[in-house]
Design a protein around this motif. Sequence first.
Motif, PDB file in Angstrom:
ATOM      1  N   LYS A  96     -36.942  71.246 -65.148  1.00 15.35           N
ATOM      2  CA  LYS A  96     -37.790  72.392 -64.822  1.00 15.35           C
ATOM      3  C   LYS A  96     -37.794  73.405 -65.956  1.00 15.35           C
ATOM      4  CE  LYS A  96     -37.323  72.076 -59.794  1.00 15.35           C
ATOM      5  NZ  LYS A  96     -36.834  72.760 -58.562  1.00 15.35           N
ATOM      6  N   GLN A 100     -40.963  74.696 -67.976  1.00 18.45           N
ATOM      7  CA  GLN A 100     -41.289  76.116 -68.098  1.00 18.45           C
ATOM      8  C   GLN A 100     -41.426  76.528 -69.559  1.00 18.45           C
ATOM      9  OE1 GLN A 100     -42.026  78.272 -65.741  1.00 18.45           O
ATOM     10  NE2 GLN A 100     -41.717  76.842 -64.053  1.00 18.45           N
ATOM     11  N   GLU A 103     -44.776  75.231 -70.713  1.00 17.14           N
ATOM     12  CA  GLU A 103     -45.851  76.078 -70.198  1.00 17.14           C
ATOM     13  C   GLU A 103     -45.885  77.421 -70.916  1.00 17.14           C
ATOM     14  OE1 GLU A 103     -45.393  76.453 -66.040  1.00 17.14           O
ATOM     15  OE2 GLU A 103     -45.888  74.349 -65.584  1.00 17.14           O
TER      16      GLU A 103
END
Length: 265
Positions: A96, A100, A103
């Motif tokens: 994750k 992140q 992104e």
Amino acid sequence: SGWGGGGGGCGDKKWRELGGREFYGTKEEMEKKKEALSVRLQRSEEKLLEQSLVHDEVCKLAERAAGEVEANRADAMAVCQSVTAMRQKIADVTKKMMAQVAELSIAQASASKLRGEKRTLEEQLVEAHERVDKGQAPSDVVEKEWYAQERARLEAEKRRAARTLAQANEFTPYLNTAKAAGGGGGGPGSGGVAGAGAGAGAGAGAGAGDPALRTTALQRANAYMPEEEELQIPRPYGKFAPFAPQETGSTMRHMRKPEPKPVDL
């Protein structure tokens, strides 16, 4: 072998004497050997007793360790499961976090691109204000779009005018036909066909001199037009309106007209 059979080489003796030093020795030597063996046996028994005690203690310790292992097996399994779950959670959190970060990188790139576009648009806006103040179009693109829209509007108006003129040309022969029929083209018993021919001739005659009334459309029959009205307008029959029969196809040449047979009474 010291034993002799019935006909052995030793004759009737059941034993034979061996030569050399006396094996057993004297009585004193035998006593010394006995004492030495007794001491040796005693030491061996002590060692055996000591080893048996050690063996018993080791067995007790092994049993105690086995009991502790069995007692702690469930706790060890729970600890292993918790460790596995924590490792899985760590892996998920790592994935994750990497997503992140990716992104965030994309968002930063998009923000940088949008800042550049904003700067460009602001410059274009300032330039557009300056051109408007000078009485010019805001930009060349806007000017081209305006010309294109204006051209499309003029073409649409031309098409609308041409359509209106075509509709007028379509209905003008009908009006001429109606007028010709009302003026004496045929009575109620003529069936309207003659009137249609006369109307067509009148329309053609009228359209020959006026190019605006010229048409190549097929003339419609006036048989279903009310003759009592001065301005003959076709009646709205709806879906049951009369229609002209279709032209026969090329396959009709293979069809023969049926010959009715006489009926004998």
